[in-house]
Design a protein around this motif. Structure first.
Motif, PDB file in Angstrom:
ATOM      1  N   ASP A  18      49.245  25.593  48.056  1.00 38.48           N
ATOM      2  CA  ASP A  18      50.027  26.720  48.252  1.00 38.48           C
ATOM      3  C   ASP A  18      49.266  28.067  48.436  1.00 38.48           C
ATOM      4  OD1 ASP A  18      52.396  28.440  48.030  1.00 38.48           O
ATOM      5  OD2 ASP A  18      52.802  28.148  46.144  1.00 38.48           O
ATOM      6  N   GLY A  19      49.299  28.814  49.480  1.00 38.41           N
ATOM      7  CA  GLY A  19      48.581  29.865  49.467  1.00 38.41           C
ATOM      8  C   GLY A  19      47.215  29.818  50.229  1.00 38.41           C
ATOM      9  N   PRO A 143      44.262  38.576  49.360  1.00 39.42           N
ATOM     10  CA  PRO A 143      43.527  37.188  49.548  1.00 39.42           C
ATOM     11  C   PRO A 143      41.942  37.200  49.770  1.00 39.42           C
ATOM     12  CG  PRO A 143      44.324  37.925  51.501  1.00 39.42           C
ATOM     13  CD  PRO A 143      44.695  38.999  50.426  1.00 39.42           C
ATOM     14  N   GLY A 181      47.540  34.201  46.808  1.00 41.33           N
ATOM     15  CA  GLY A 181      48.776  33.846  46.151  1.00 41.33           C
ATOM     16  C   GLY A 181      48.683  32.762  45.065  1.00 41.33           C
ATOM     17  N   ARG A 184      44.718  31.877  44.645  1.00 42.39           N
ATOM     18  CA  ARG A 184      43.953  32.871  44.688  1.00 42.39           C
ATOM     19  C   ARG A 184      42.939  32.697  43.752  1.00 42.39           C
ATOM     20  NH1 ARG A 184      40.488  36.073  44.184  1.00 42.39           N
ATOM     21  NH2 ARG A 184      40.254  38.164  44.909  1.00 42.39           N
TER      22      ARG A 184
END
Length: 214
Positions: A18-19, A143, A181, A184
């Motif tokens: 995720d991210g 990011p 996100g 990170r």
């Protein structure tokens, strides 16, 4: 650890978590400009092996460009506006460097990323990077954009704790990883680099990591 993932040939960004996404070959067309840029930076701020706070030399050599540069010594990990080796500001980040990072971040879903720092790592066979988090930046909502050039490497993609299971992902010349996100602060690293040669670059790997540091 999980089996090594070989995602070569799949189209579009490949989700890692995720991210976090992997974009195969995203930077290949910019190779010449990126290598020229790295050489220019290294002329002004030579590659060096930094010391950890514990007093051990890192196996990868490093330099920086942009408004701030990441440094490490017995005082700890931090960003500084000037190169401690020369006392001069770090070389400016080129428009080409910045544009590549901004576009990669945008495609990964991070619309407002504007990097002010680029840490450039130089790996030669045997060099590695232990599992770590990138957490020295002021704004952790921004990011990290990581560009691989040269020899392929095994990217270690972990979890939020150092002891979490680690994925092994092959990174090849021109690949770009973007993570932010929920991902990170995931732990990540590079396994010891295997010998080989990359056309036009030789027996080495460069890794450019773009950040919003200050």
């Amino acid at each position: 650890m999980a089996d090594t993932l070989d995602l070569f040939g799949q189209s579009g960004p490949e989700a890692l978590s995720d991210g976090a996404v992997l974009m195969r070959g995203f930077a290949v067309s910019e190779t010449d400009a990126l290598i020229t840029g790295i050489e220019s930076v290294a002329t002004q701020a030579p590659f060096r092996r930094l010391m950890t706070p514990g007093g051990k030399p890192m196996s990868a050599a490093m330099t920086n460009c942009g408004a701030a540069g990441w440094v490490s010594d017995r005082r700890g990990y931090r960003y500084e506006a000037c190169d401690p080796q020369t006392g001069r500001p770090w070389p400016e980040m080129s428009d080409g460097f910045r544009d590549l990072a901004v576009e990669a971040a945008r495609l990964a879903g991070f619309e407002d990323f504007t990097p002010d720092a680029c840490l450039i790592n130089l790996y030669e066979p045997g060099a590695r990077m232990s599992l770590h988090q990138d957490r020295d930046e002021t704004d952790l909502s921004q990011p990290i954009v990581s560009v691989s050039l040269g020899l392929e490497a095994v990217f270690l993609w972990g979890g939020m704790a150092r002891t979490d299971p680690t994925q092994k992902i092959i990174l090849r010349h021109g690949d770009v990883v973007v993570f932010g996100g929920a991902s990170r602060l995931r732990f990540h690293g590079i396994a010891p680099l295997k010998p080989g040669r990359c056309p036009g670059i030789g027996a080495r790997r460069y890794n450019l990591t773009f950040r919003r540091a200050i």
